[in-house]
Design a protein around this motif. Structure first.
Motif, PDB file in Angstrom:
ATOM      1  N   ALA A 166       0.215  -1.012   0.278  1.00 33.90           N
ATOM      2  CA  ALA A 166      -0.424   0.103   0.377  1.00 33.90           C
ATOM      3  C   ALA A 166       0.933   1.325   0.424  1.00 33.90           C
ATOM      4  O   ALA A 166       0.354   2.123  -0.326  1.00 33.90           O
ATOM      5  CB  ALA A 166      -0.855  -0.050   1.392  1.00 33.90           C
ATOM      6  N   LEU A 167       1.906   1.553   0.138  1.00 27.96           N
ATOM      7  CA  LEU A 167       3.233   2.151   0.030  1.00 27.96           C
ATOM      8  C   LEU A 167       2.507   2.772  -1.362  1.00 27.96           C
ATOM      9  O   LEU A 167       2.820   2.703  -2.552  1.00 27.96           O
ATOM     10  CB  LEU A 167       4.479   1.882   0.449  1.00 27.96           C
ATOM     11  CG  LEU A 167       4.574   1.387   1.489  1.00 27.96           C
ATOM     12  CD1 LEU A 167       5.874   0.909   2.050  1.00 27.96           C
ATOM     13  CD2 LEU A 167       4.672   2.169   2.541  1.00 27.96           C
ATOM     14  N   GLY A 168       2.529   4.309  -0.996  1.00 22.25           N
ATOM     15  CA  GLY A 168       2.300   4.814  -2.520  1.00 22.25           C
ATOM     16  C   GLY A 168       3.138   5.748  -2.730  1.00 22.25           C
ATOM     17  O   GLY A 168       4.694   5.334  -2.578  1.00 22.25           O
ATOM     18  N   ASP A 169       3.236   5.997  -3.825  1.00 18.71           N
ATOM     19  CA  ASP A 169       4.835   6.500  -5.060  1.00 18.71           C
ATOM     20  C   ASP A 169       5.242   7.766  -4.443  1.00 18.71           C
ATOM     21  O   ASP A 169       6.618   7.800  -4.557  1.00 18.71           O
ATOM     22  CB  ASP A 169       4.234   7.406  -5.932  1.00 18.71           C
ATOM     23  CG  ASP A 169       3.969   5.969  -7.004  1.00 18.71           C
ATOM     24  OD1 ASP A 169       3.942   4.889  -6.774  1.00 18.71           O
ATOM     25  OD2 ASP A 169       2.579   6.497  -8.276  1.00 18.71           O
ATOM     26  N   LYS A 170       4.655   8.795  -3.822  1.00 16.27           N
ATOM     27  CA  LYS A 170       5.895   9.288  -2.880  1.00 16.27           C
ATOM     28  C   LYS A 170       5.658   8.942  -1.396  1.00 16.27           C
ATOM     29  O   LYS A 170       5.921   9.790  -0.500  1.00 16.27           O
ATOM     30  CB  LYS A 170       5.324  10.784  -3.106  1.00 16.27           C
ATOM     31  CG  LYS A 170       5.097  11.122  -4.212  1.00 16.27           C
ATOM     32  CD  LYS A 170       4.458  12.322  -4.945  1.00 16.27           C
ATOM     33  CE  LYS A 170       4.811  12.457  -6.702  1.00 16.27           C
ATOM     34  NZ  LYS A 170       3.987  14.179  -6.154  1.00 16.27           N
ATOM     35  N   ALA A 171       6.187   7.727  -1.038  1.00 13.37           N
ATOM     36  CA  ALA A 171       6.143   7.571   0.269  1.00 13.37           C
ATOM     37  C   ALA A 171       7.084   7.648   0.817  1.00 13.37           C
ATOM     38  O   ALA A 171       7.083   7.995   2.404  1.00 13.37           O
ATOM     39  CB  ALA A 171       5.528   6.414   0.479  1.00 13.37           C
ATOM     40  N   ILE A 172       8.340   7.730   0.207  1.00 13.20           N
ATOM     41  CA  ILE A 172       9.291   7.737   1.346  1.00 13.20           C
ATOM     42  C   ILE A 172      10.790   9.040   0.355  1.00 13.20           C
ATOM     43  O   ILE A 172      10.382   9.314  -0.473  1.00 13.20           O
ATOM     44  CB  ILE A 172      10.678   6.379   1.092  1.00 13.20           C
ATOM     45  CG1 ILE A 172      10.798   6.339  -0.394  1.00 13.20           C
ATOM     46  CG2 ILE A 172       9.716   4.924   1.254  1.00 13.20           C
ATOM     47  CD1 ILE A 172      11.422   5.073  -0.760  1.00 13.20           C
ATOM     48  N   VAL A 173      10.806   9.304   1.889  1.00 12.14           N
ATOM     49  CA  VAL A 173      12.435  10.669   1.553  1.00 12.14           C
ATOM     50  C   VAL A 173      13.757  10.236   2.113  1.00 12.14           C
ATOM     51  O   VAL A 173      13.141   9.452   3.250  1.00 12.14           O
ATOM     52  CB  VAL A 173      11.819  11.770   1.783  1.00 12.14           C
ATOM     53  CG1 VAL A 173      10.645  12.058   0.778  1.00 12.14           C
ATOM     54  CG2 VAL A 173      11.394  12.064   3.540  1.00 12.14           C
ATOM     55  N   PRO A 174      14.486  10.205   1.281  1.00 12.42           N
ATOM     56  CA  PRO A 174      15.783  10.136   1.817  1.00 12.42           C
ATOM     57  C   PRO A 174      16.483  10.933   3.529  1.00 12.42           C
ATOM     58  O   PRO A 174      15.646  11.600   3.921  1.00 12.42           O
ATOM     59  CB  PRO A 174      16.898  11.531   1.091  1.00 12.42           C
ATOM     60  CG  PRO A 174      16.050  10.889  -0.124  1.00 12.42           C
ATOM     61  CD  PRO A 174      14.550  11.501   0.379  1.00 12.42           C
ATOM     62  N   THR A 175      16.842  10.138   4.104  1.00 11.60           N
ATOM     63  CA  THR A 175      17.119  10.613   5.616  1.00 11.60           C
ATOM     64  C   THR A 175      18.733  10.262   5.633  1.00 11.60           C
ATOM     65  O   THR A 175      19.460   9.792   4.926  1.00 11.60           O
ATOM     66  CB  THR A 175      15.966   9.378   6.870  1.00 11.60           C
ATOM     67  OG1 THR A 175      16.370  10.392   7.927  1.00 11.60           O
ATOM     68  CG2 THR A 175      16.603   8.379   6.823  1.00 11.60           C
ATOM     69  N   HIS A 176      19.314   9.904   7.091  1.00 16.57           N
ATOM     70  CA  HIS A 176      20.097   9.866   7.558  1.00 16.57           C
ATOM     71  C   HIS A 176      21.130   8.072   7.087  1.00 16.57           C
ATOM     72  O   HIS A 176      20.356   7.204   6.602  1.00 16.57           O
ATOM     73  CB  HIS A 176      20.978  10.448   9.099  1.00 16.57           C
ATOM     74  CG  HIS A 176      20.144   8.193  10.105  1.00 16.57           C
ATOM     75  ND1 HIS A 176      20.946   6.958   9.634  1.00 16.57           N
ATOM     76  CD2 HIS A 176      19.583   7.851  10.360  1.00 16.57           C
ATOM     77  CE1 HIS A 176      20.932   6.544  10.489  1.00 16.57           C
ATOM     78  NE2 HIS A 176      19.027   6.049  10.995  1.00 16.57           N
ATOM     79  N   ASN A 177      22.539   8.544   6.820  1.00 17.86           N
ATOM     80  CA  ASN A 177      23.161   6.720   6.408  1.00 17.86           C
ATOM     81  C   ASN A 177      24.475   6.581   7.923  1.00 17.86           C
ATOM     82  O   ASN A 177      24.094   7.292   8.454  1.00 17.86           O
ATOM     83  CB  ASN A 177      24.163   7.613   5.110  1.00 17.86           C
ATOM     84  CG  ASN A 177      22.739   7.729   4.067  1.00 17.86           C
ATOM     85  OD1 ASN A 177      22.070   7.799   3.756  1.00 17.86           O
ATOM     86  ND2 ASN A 177      23.716   8.682   2.962  1.00 17.86           N
ATOM     87  N   GLY A 178      24.221   5.616   7.607  1.00 15.12           N
ATOM     88  CA  GLY A 178      25.353   4.441   8.659  1.00 15.12           C
ATOM     89  C   GLY A 178      26.970   4.013   7.669  1.00 15.12           C
ATOM     90  O   GLY A 178      26.137   3.637   6.446  1.00 15.12           O
ATOM     91  N   VAL A 179      27.679   3.822   8.619  1.00 14.48           N
ATOM     92  CA  VAL A 179      28.272   3.079   7.989  1.00 14.48           C
ATOM     93  C   VAL A 179      29.439   1.821   8.695  1.00 14.48           C
ATOM     94  O   VAL A 179      29.469   2.510  10.272  1.00 14.48           O
ATOM     95  CB  VAL A 179      29.972   4.238   7.467  1.00 14.48           C
ATOM     96  CG1 VAL A 179      31.279   3.075   7.133  1.00 14.48           C
ATOM     97  CG2 VAL A 179      29.768   5.573   6.594  1.00 14.48           C
ATOM     98  N   ARG A 180      29.710   0.864   8.309  1.00 11.71           N
ATOM     99  CA  ARG A 180      29.196  -0.056   8.564  1.00 11.71           C
ATOM    100  C   ARG A 180      30.681  -0.975   8.450  1.00 11.71           C
ATOM    101  O   ARG A 180      31.420  -0.910   7.433  1.00 11.71           O
ATOM    102  CB  ARG A 180      28.525  -1.273   8.447  1.00 11.71           C
ATOM    103  CG  ARG A 180      28.626  -3.120   8.707  1.00 11.71           C
ATOM    104  CD  ARG A 180      28.023  -3.718   9.179  1.00 11.71           C
ATOM    105  NE  ARG A 180      28.245  -5.784   9.128  1.00 11.71           N
ATOM    106  CZ  ARG A 180      27.565  -6.246   8.541  1.00 11.71           C
ATOM    107  NH1 ARG A 180      25.735  -5.999   8.680  1.00 11.71           N
ATOM    108  NH2 ARG A 180      27.801  -7.513   8.960  1.00 11.71           N
ATOM    109  N   ALA A 181      31.450  -1.175   9.406  1.00 13.76           N
ATOM    110  CA  ALA A 181      32.894  -1.409   9.792  1.00 13.76           C
ATOM    111  C   ALA A 181      32.842  -3.079  10.485  1.00 13.76           C
ATOM    112  O   ALA A 181      32.767  -3.423  10.496  1.00 13.76           O
ATOM    113  CB  ALA A 181      33.210  -1.028  11.450  1.00 13.76           C
ATOM    114  N   GLN A 182      32.763  -2.644   8.852  1.00 14.68           N
ATOM    115  CA  GLN A 182      32.843  -4.774   8.906  1.00 14.68           C
ATOM    116  C   GLN A 182      34.461  -5.549   8.392  1.00 14.68           C
ATOM    117  O   GLN A 182      35.438  -4.731   7.488  1.00 14.68           O
ATOM    118  CB  GLN A 182      31.657  -5.555   7.343  1.00 14.68           C
ATOM    119  CG  GLN A 182      32.048  -6.966   6.706  1.00 14.68           C
ATOM    120  CD  GLN A 182      31.426  -7.473   8.136  1.00 14.68           C
ATOM    121  OE1 GLN A 182      30.489  -7.357   8.533  1.00 14.68           O
ATOM    122  NE2 GLN A 182      31.991  -9.102   8.510  1.00 14.68           N
TER     123      GLN A 182
END
Length: 396
Positions: free
Chosen positions: A330-346
């Motif tokens: 049911a998520l609409g076409d404009k449902a998401i906007v960018p937010t923070h990113n993370g970096v994983r130390a693998q």
């Protein structure tokens, strides 16, 4: 006998370790190159208290995650940190995923995780808008303010007489028969023992101390979206896909955050800097170190198709939304906007395999945490206790 113990890293693992050491009556000095706690992995993760469902039975991750889910919840309640044990659904969207769902249930039971299979109808009692042919409900999964946990730990460390020194990047480590000297940008610190919880830079700190780590930290950026306010009602708690056992990440999921927002993601793409939170964050030294590690090329050769798909999703909001709609159509076409990113130390081996469990290496009067991926935040208090016990045994 009171000892001076030095801990590098003011993320949640470093602070948990320092807290355990301070509670045992030691003088603790925490060093961090940033100007506040939880500046990197801890402050940019999903905020989830993991249950221990996914991890290999008998592994350190499995044991410490199950114990940690309980201890960090209790810590939050005791110290006024926001926490919500809201539960999680792991949903199969295709009949082909049901065997893997059953394998997760088996692992969960062996690890002591309170999980049960639910029908599609039962799943929609928890998440009315989810699409599934079968699901696992995990009641012990929750969400928490990990930055708040770190701030509480920092306060407790100081109350116990410890210090937290910011702007103190580690530039050298030298051990002798009597103690350890840590050189920082702002001068040297002398202590009896040293713990490296440097996260994204942990292998470098280990090399500064004279060790030759068997692994290299390879940074992977996880990029998140969040649901716009009008779409947040479509997700009540945590909705995860059935993970692909051939791929070392869990896949995109929908996560209610402790502030009421709903985050979607993350993807997993190679970062051009150890602190590469954006595509334009490029560090030549970091890139060269990663490129010189044979394991990265071997991993790329094995997963190049997946890597291309993850990269495409990084640039295409439409593609990211397609993956999320498999979970919530049911998520609409404009449902998401960018937010923070993370970096994983693998931590990665030379043969291209990612280190799957927590990894510690020892030196003279030293312990180095060289791999602390998820669920390290969940298990942080237990990791801290374990390191403190080993270090104090070393001191006997």
């Amino acid at each position: 006998m009171s000892r001076t113990l030095i801990v590098a890293g003011a993320g949640i693992v470093g602070l948990s370790t320092a807290y355990s050491l301070a509670k045992a009556g030691n003088r603790v000095i925490v060093l961090d190159k940033e100007e506040h706690v939880a500046a990197h992995q801890t402050g940019n993760n999903s905020g989830v208290i993991h249950s221990g469902l996914y991890y290999t039975p008998g592994s350190l991750k499995a044991k410490l995650s199950v114990d940690g889910a309980s201890s960090i919840r209790d810590f939050a309640v005791e110290h006024g940190v926001k926490v919500d044990i809201c539960g999680k659904l792991v949903v199969a969207t295709d009949d082909k995923q049901l065997p893997q769902l059953n394998e997760l249930l088996r692992r969960g039971k062996e690890n002591g995780v309170p999980a049960r299979l639910v029908s599609p109808e039962e799943a929609r009692e928890y998440e009315p808008h989810v699409s599934t042919v079968g699901a696992l409900h995990v009641e012990s999964t929750g969400i928490i303010d990990y930055k708040g946990v770190c701030e509480a730990l920092a306060r407790l460390i100081r109350e116990l007489g410890g210090e937290i020194r910011f702007g103190a990047e580690v530039k050298g480590v030298k051990a002798d028969a009597l103690g350890v000297t840590v050189e920082t940008r702002n001068g040297s610190v002398r202590g009896h023992y040293f713990v490296n919880c440097g996260g994204l830079h942990s292998d470098r700190i280990a090399r500064l101390a004279g060790l030759k780590p068997s692994v290299r930290i390879i940074p992977f950026r996880g990029e998140y979206y969040e649901l716009i306010p009008e779409e947040q009602h479509l997700v009540r708690g945590l909705i995860y896909p059935v993970p692909d056992p051939q791929f070392p990440f869990l896949g995109v999921h929908l996560t209610k955050m402790i502030d009421g927002s709903v985050h979607a993601g993350p993807n997993a793409i190679f970062a051009f800097a150890r602190e590469g939170y954006k595509w334009l964050n490029i560090n030549p030294r970091d890139m060269l170190e990663s490129a010189a590690w044979p394991g990265l090329w071997k991993l790329g050769a094995k997963f190049w198709k997946v890597g291309l798909a993850e990269t495409y999703r990084s640039f295409s909001r439409k593609k990211a939304l397609e993956g999320l709609r498999e979970l919530v159509p049911a998520l609409g076409d404009k449902a998401i906007v960018p937010t923070h990113n993370g970096v994983r130390a693998q931590a990665m081996n030379r043969d291209g395999t990612m280190v799957d469990d927590f990894l510690f290496e020892r030196g003279q009067r030293q312990i180095h945490v060289l791999n602390a991926p998820s669920p390290a935040a969940t298990a942080s208090l237990e990791i801290g206790k374990r390191i403190a016990t080993e270090l104090l045994d070393m001191a006997k």
